[in-house]
Design a protein around this motif. Structure first.
Motif, PDB file in Angstrom:
ATOM      1  N   GLY A  13       0.648   4.166  21.445  1.00 26.01           N
ATOM      2  CA  GLY A  13      -0.657   4.543  21.963  1.00 26.01           C
ATOM      3  C   GLY A  13      -0.997   5.983  21.643  1.00 26.01           C
ATOM      4  N   GLY A  14      -0.056   6.880  21.884  1.00 24.18           N
ATOM      5  CA  GLY A  14      -0.279   8.286  21.602  1.00 24.18           C
ATOM      6  C   GLY A  14      -0.455   8.562  20.122  1.00 24.18           C
ATOM      7  N   LEU A  15       0.344   7.899  19.289  1.00 25.11           N
ATOM      8  CA  LEU A  15       0.255   8.114  17.848  1.00 25.11           C
ATOM      9  C   LEU A  15      -1.051   7.565  17.277  1.00 25.11           C
ATOM     10  N   ALA A  16      -1.512   6.437  17.807  1.00 23.98           N
ATOM     11  CA  ALA A  16      -2.789   5.875  17.345  1.00 23.98           C
ATOM     12  C   ALA A  16      -3.932   6.825  17.678  1.00 23.98           C
ATOM     13  N   ALA A  17      -3.915   7.388  18.885  1.00 26.27           N
ATOM     14  CA  ALA A  17      -4.944   8.358  19.267  1.00 26.27           C
ATOM     15  C   ALA A  17      -4.866   9.590  18.380  1.00 26.27           C
ATOM     16  N   ALA A  18      -3.644  10.070  18.117  1.00 27.53           N
ATOM     17  CA  ALA A  18      -3.471  11.253  17.280  1.00 27.53           C
ATOM     18  C   ALA A  18      -4.060  11.039  15.889  1.00 27.53           C
ATOM     19  N   ASP A  19      -3.804   9.878  15.313  1.00 29.51           N
ATOM     20  CA  ASP A  19      -4.312   9.587  13.968  1.00 29.51           C
ATOM     21  C   ASP A  19      -5.838   9.580  13.945  1.00 29.51           C
ATOM     22  N   MET A  20      -6.450   8.904  14.895  1.00 27.93           N
ATOM     23  CA  MET A  20      -7.911   8.819  14.931  1.00 27.93           C
ATOM     24  C   MET A  20      -8.544  10.197  15.139  1.00 27.93           C
ATOM     25  N   LEU A  21      -7.962  11.022  15.991  1.00 23.89           N
ATOM     26  CA  LEU A  21      -8.503  12.351  16.264  1.00 23.89           C
ATOM     27  C   LEU A  21      -8.376  13.257  15.040  1.00 23.89           C
ATOM     28  N   ARG A  22      -7.238  13.187  14.355  1.00 25.01           N
ATOM     29  CA  ARG A  22      -7.050  14.023  13.166  1.00 25.01           C
ATOM     30  C   ARG A  22      -7.992  13.632  12.039  1.00 25.01           C
ATOM     31  N   GLN A  23      -8.330  12.350  11.963  1.00 28.38           N
ATOM     32  CA  GLN A  23      -9.281  11.929  10.937  1.00 28.38           C
ATOM     33  C   GLN A  23     -10.603  12.677  11.076  1.00 28.38           C
ATOM     34  N   GLN A  24     -10.912  13.083  12.310  1.00 28.02           N
ATOM     35  CA  GLN A  24     -12.167  13.803  12.581  1.00 28.02           C
ATOM     36  C   GLN A  24     -11.979  15.321  12.600  1.00 28.02           C
ATOM     37  N   GLY A  25     -10.802  15.794  12.244  1.00 28.18           N
ATOM     38  CA  GLY A  25     -10.577  17.222  12.172  1.00 28.18           C
ATOM     39  C   GLY A  25     -10.229  17.889  13.484  1.00 28.18           C
ATOM     40  N   ILE A  26      -9.992  17.117  14.517  1.00 29.61           N
ATOM     41  CA  ILE A  26      -9.628  17.667  15.827  1.00 29.61           C
ATOM     42  C   ILE A  26      -8.152  18.070  15.806  1.00 29.61           C
ATOM     43  N   GLN A  27      -7.833  19.191  16.440  1.00 29.92           N
ATOM     44  CA  GLN A  27      -6.450  19.676  16.473  1.00 29.92           C
ATOM     45  C   GLN A  27      -5.663  18.859  17.499  1.00 29.92           C
TER      46      GLN A  27
ATOM     47  N   ALA B  18       0.822  -1.210   0.000  1.00 25.98           N
ATOM     48  CA  ALA B  18       0.000   0.000   0.000  1.00 25.98           C
ATOM     49  C   ALA B  18       0.858   1.263   0.000  1.00 25.98           C
ATOM     50  N   TRP B  19       1.957   1.247   0.775  1.00 26.30           N
ATOM     51  CA  TRP B  19       2.868   2.394   0.772  1.00 26.30           C
ATOM     52  C   TRP B  19       3.505   2.558  -0.610  1.00 26.30           C
ATOM     53  N   GLU B  20       3.944   1.455  -1.197  1.00 27.26           N
ATOM     54  CA  GLU B  20       4.599   1.527  -2.509  1.00 27.26           C
ATOM     55  C   GLU B  20       3.650   2.050  -3.585  1.00 27.26           C
ATOM     56  N   GLU B  21       2.376   1.686  -3.466  1.00 26.65           N
ATOM     57  CA  GLU B  21       1.394   2.072  -4.481  1.00 26.65           C
ATOM     58  C   GLU B  21       0.771   3.450  -4.220  1.00 26.65           C
ATOM     59  N   GLY B  22       1.099   4.052  -3.072  1.00 27.40           N
ATOM     60  CA  GLY B  22       0.546   5.376  -2.773  1.00 27.40           C
ATOM     61  C   GLY B  22      -0.861   5.356  -2.212  1.00 27.40           C
ATOM     62  N   TRP B  23      -1.276   4.207  -1.691  1.00 26.56           N
ATOM     63  CA  TRP B  23      -2.628   4.112  -1.130  1.00 26.56           C
ATOM     64  C   TRP B  23      -2.718   4.665   0.291  1.00 26.56           C
ATOM     65  N   VAL B  24      -1.579   4.799   0.955  1.00 25.96           N
ATOM     66  CA  VAL B  24      -1.552   5.312   2.328  1.00 25.96           C
ATOM     67  C   VAL B  24      -1.426   6.827   2.247  1.00 25.96           C
ATOM     68  N   THR B  25      -2.441   7.538   2.698  1.00 27.02           N
ATOM     69  CA  THR B  25      -2.464   8.989   2.565  1.00 27.02           C
ATOM     70  C   THR B  25      -2.664   9.657   3.922  1.00 27.02           C
ATOM     71  N   PRO B  26      -2.205  10.903   4.081  1.00 30.94           N
ATOM     72  CA  PRO B  26      -2.400  11.620   5.345  1.00 30.94           C
ATOM     73  C   PRO B  26      -3.873  11.871   5.615  1.00 30.94           C
ATOM     74  N   ALA B  27      -4.173  12.158   6.868  1.00 33.38           N
ATOM     75  CA  ALA B  27      -5.552  12.478   7.258  1.00 33.38           C
ATOM     76  C   ALA B  27      -6.043  13.675   6.454  1.00 33.38           C
ATOM     77  N   ALA B  28      -7.269  13.577   5.962  1.00 29.99           N
ATOM     78  CA  ALA B  28      -7.885  14.679   5.207  1.00 29.99           C
ATOM     79  C   ALA B  28      -9.317  14.846   5.687  1.00 29.99           C
ATOM     80  N   PRO B  29      -9.499  15.392   6.909  1.00 32.05           N
ATOM     81  CA  PRO B  29     -10.857  15.513   7.466  1.00 32.05           C
ATOM     82  C   PRO B  29     -11.744  16.407   6.597  1.00 32.05           C
ATOM     83  N   ARG B  30     -13.044  16.116   6.610  1.00 31.19           N
ATOM     84  CA  ARG B  30     -13.985  16.890   5.790  1.00 31.19           C
ATOM     85  C   ARG B  30     -14.020  18.341   6.241  1.00 31.19           C
ATOM     86  N   GLN B  31     -13.875  18.560   7.551  1.00 32.99           N
ATOM     87  CA  GLN B  31     -13.786  19.930   8.045  1.00 32.99           C
ATOM     88  C   GLN B  31     -12.982  19.946   9.331  1.00 32.99           C
ATOM     89  N   GLU B  32     -12.320  21.064   9.553  1.00 31.55           N
ATOM     90  CA  GLU B  32     -11.540  21.222  10.778  1.00 31.55           C
ATOM     91  C   GLU B  32     -12.459  21.595  11.934  1.00 31.55           C
TER      92      GLU B  32
END
Length: 477
Positions: free
Chosen positions: A159-173, A132-146
């Motif tokens: 643990g901290g990074l997993a929480a950060a990823d999930m929160l950013r997916q929802q547009g949370i700072q 997926a990384w080689e093919e470019g399928w892994v992309t940064p979080a792009a929430p619909r709105q901040e």
């Protein structure tokens, strides 16, 4: 009628990715397993029996949809396989490399129980996401709105990074605070490159930064910034510090020069391999080259230490463990890899002291397994009169980790901890007794697995998102 792509375990044998020969891999810190080729990944995935009750999935802390992405891989539908894999796991390429599959998913595979050899789940998981990384399928979080809400995360480990990823997916700072100069925690500084090459971790850090996560590195909470200051700056805080305080021995001569902590040793090695200047490594203090090395402990950290010492050019490497092979906590796969590379295990042996102002030897007591304790595990007992001295120039203590005293370090007496010093948190929401403060990973569980930290981080993020949503409802009313 379409050809059945699965249930081929009867005709196709289990086959792991090719492993580099010990005499070659022990000279460097590169990963020891090759990547599956497309055809081999599909072949091994096709061995899955597609159980009605998939024990592999139920024994995975993240409850990954393993049978589904195995089938998709067998059918050549790799992008869909990746989408299913990453739906439940923030870092599948990391778990595929370092999870103890022999104790979790693969160890509970139904076809393994029937004598056909487990499906190589971890290797396929790694292959899917690397592709997926080689093919470019892994992309940064792009929430619909901040969103305006912000969360401060203390600790840039899994643990901290997993929480950060999930929160950013929802547009949370999100701002992540970490004491080290690189993010990743033990993924970066604790786990050697032969298990997890560092560019794999840095790639994920870059992706999180591109997705809007802010990292404040070289920032030690309690010294460079106060916990109260972080609380005031954010709508919620996640404590994901991990456990870094090493357990110690109480034995004569323990203060001798040349007796070092496992984490110090591994961190120095990882830094050196990443191109940092490490005075303790260059002086020989945290370098095994030419030395007789003794590692004390039987967990995965001990396995990391013995295999690192081999690669540094140690004269000999021995691992002392007070129980036998069947009762050691570390991965049996890692033990086998270490033995192939020249490590000698001295079972049923425990240190009782050390000789020399600069360590010259370990005084060892021979042990036997006696009656079971309250957990049902046989307790080691000393065999009187069977002591001997194991010669050593470098002794590495890999005895596990304990939590730091966060209430004192952060001047937060109201932060509730258990009698073991771990932070008390709800086992579903991960909320502590302090309003808006959550805790995840090893600082709650004690020293545990990366996959459990990822699960905790994801669950805490879900709870925070739900809390923010409930505030919106109240405000609307």
């Amino acid at each position: 009628m379409a050809k059945q792509p699965m249930l081929k375990f009867v005709n196709i044998e289990r086959d792991m990715p090719e492993k580099r020969p010990p005499d070659l891999r022990s000279r460097d810190f590169d990963e020891i397993y090759a990547e599956f080729a497309d055809a081999k990944a599909a072949e091994q995935s096709s061995r899955c029996s597609q159980c009605g009750v998939p024990y592999c999935q139920s024994h995975c802390p993240l409850h990954n949809n393993i049978p589904d992405w195995l089938r998709l891989t067998a059918e050549g539908r790799l992008r869909e396989a990746y989408e299913v894999s990453q739906a439940t796991n923030t870092f599948p390429e990391i778990c595929g490399r370092i999870c103890p599959q022999d104790r979790l998913c693969e160890g509970n595979c139904v076809i393994e129980q029937s004598g056909h050899g487990t499906v190589t789940i971890g290797s396929v998981e790694k292959y899917i996401t690397d592709t997926a990384w080689e093919e470019g399928w892994v992309t940064p979080a792009a929430p619909r709105q901040e969103r305006s809400e912000s969360v401060g995360i203390i600790g840039a480990g899994p643990g901290g990074l997993a929480a950060a990823d999930m929160l950013r997916q929802q547009g949370i700072q999100v701002t992540v605070y970490d004491r080290y100069d690189r993010a990743g925690g033990l993924l970066t500084y604790g786990i050697p490159g032969f298990k997890l090459e560092k560019d794999v971790v840095m790639r994920r850090i870059d992706q999180l930064e591109q997705g809007g996560v802010t990292f404040r590195l070289d920032c030690n909470v309690g010294e460079d910034i106060g916990f109260d200051e972080i609380r005031e700056a954010h709508d919620a805080v996640v404590i994901a510090t991990g456990v870094y305080k090493s357990r110690d021995l109480q034995a004569p001569g323990i203060g001798a020069q040349g007796i070092v902590r496992a984490l110090d040793y591994l961190t120095a090695s990882n830094r050196q391999n990443m191109g940092d200047t490490v005075p303790e490594y260059e002086s020989g203090e945290l370098n095994a080259k030419g030395k007789r090395v003794v590692v004390i402990g039987g967990g995965d950290t001990a396995m990391d230490c013995v295999r690192t010492a081999i690669r540094q050019g140690a004269e000999s490497v021995r691992c002392l463990y007070r129980r036998d092979r069947a009762n050691m906590p570390g991965s049996q796969r890692e033990v086998a890899n270490a033995e192939e590379e020249g490590v000698e295990f001295v079972w049923l042996s425990a240190p009782k002291g050390f000789t020399g102002d600069t360590v010259e030897g370990v005084m060892v007591s021979r042990m036997r397994l006696g009656a079971p304790d309250a957990t049902g595990r046989q307790m080691p007992e000393v065999i009187e009169g069977a002591d001997y001295v194991e010669e050593a120039d470098l002794v590495i203590k890999a005895l596990g980790f304990e939590p730091e005293d966060l209430p004192t370090l952060w001047s937060q007496p109201e932060l509730e901890v258990t009698r073991w010093g771990t932070v008390k948190a709800d086992f579903r929401t991960h909320q502590t007794a302090m309003p808006g403060v959550y805790a995840v990973g090893d600082i709650v569980r004690g020293a545990s697995l990366v996959v459990w930290a990822i699960r905790d981080g994801r669950e805490a993020a879900d709870a925070i998102i739900a809390e923010f949503a409930s505030r919106e409802v109240v405000a609307a009313e």
